[in-house]
Design a protein around this motif. Structure first.
Motif, PDB file in Angstrom:
ATOM      1  N   MET A   1     -16.168   9.245 -49.230  1.00 37.03           N
ATOM      2  CA  MET A   1     -15.719  10.030 -48.102  1.00 37.03           C
ATOM      3  C   MET A   1     -16.733   9.871 -46.986  1.00 37.03           C
ATOM      4  N   GLU A   2     -16.205   9.654 -45.794  1.00 42.70           N
ATOM      5  CA  GLU A   2     -17.030   9.544 -44.600  1.00 42.70           C
ATOM      6  C   GLU A   2     -16.494  10.533 -43.570  1.00 42.70           C
ATOM      7  N   LEU A   3     -17.349  11.412 -43.076  1.00 40.68           N
ATOM      8  CA  LEU A   3     -16.958  12.339 -42.030  1.00 40.68           C
ATOM      9  C   LEU A   3     -16.980  11.590 -40.713  1.00 40.68           C
ATOM     10  N   VAL A   4     -15.822  11.483 -40.066  1.00 40.53           N
ATOM     11  CA  VAL A   4     -15.696  10.723 -38.828  1.00 40.53           C
ATOM     12  C   VAL A   4     -15.915  11.611 -37.624  1.00 40.53           C
ATOM     13  N   MET A   5     -15.308  12.814 -37.621  1.00 39.48           N
ATOM     14  CA  MET A   5     -15.381  13.689 -36.462  1.00 39.48           C
ATOM     15  C   MET A   5     -15.125  15.133 -36.867  1.00 39.48           C
ATOM     16  N   VAL A   6     -15.735  16.051 -36.140  1.00 40.23           N
ATOM     17  CA  VAL A   6     -15.473  17.484 -36.288  1.00 40.23           C
ATOM     18  C   VAL A   6     -15.191  18.031 -34.900  1.00 40.23           C
ATOM     19  N   ALA A   7     -14.127  18.810 -34.765  1.00 41.11           N
ATOM     20  CA  ALA A   7     -13.808  19.475 -33.506  1.00 41.11           C
ATOM     21  C   ALA A   7     -13.648  20.966 -33.788  1.00 41.11           C
ATOM     22  N   ILE A   8     -14.327  21.796 -32.993  1.00 36.44           N
ATOM     23  CA  ILE A   8     -14.292  23.248 -33.190  1.00 36.44           C
ATOM     24  C   ILE A   8     -13.910  23.904 -31.872  1.00 36.44           C
ATOM     25  N   ALA A   9     -12.948  24.837 -31.932  1.00 40.65           N
ATOM     26  CA  ALA A   9     -12.518  25.577 -30.755  1.00 40.65           C
ATOM     27  C   ALA A   9     -12.173  26.997 -31.201  1.00 40.65           C
TER      28      ALA A   9
END
Length: 49
Positions: A1-9
């Motif tokens: 598993m590779e974390l590509v992106m995280v978006a938080i709003a």
């Protein structure tokens, strides 16, 4: 598993992962989560290619 992106709003977050198993095709996975005021997960949805 590779974390590509995280978006938080606000109370929402989206996580984009790339899953590369030893045998089989690579899959793109997006998990979305909603959090309450105590930062506890109240809902989760997963999407995979």
């Amino acid at each position: 598993m590779e974390l590509v992106m995280v978006a938080i709003a606000g109370h929402h977050a989206a996580f984009h992962f790339r899953a590369t198993p030893a045998h089989g095709p690579t899959r793109e996975v997006i998990d979305t989560m909603t959090f309450d005021d105590q930062a506890m997960i109240t809902s989760m949805q997963a999407y995979a290619s």
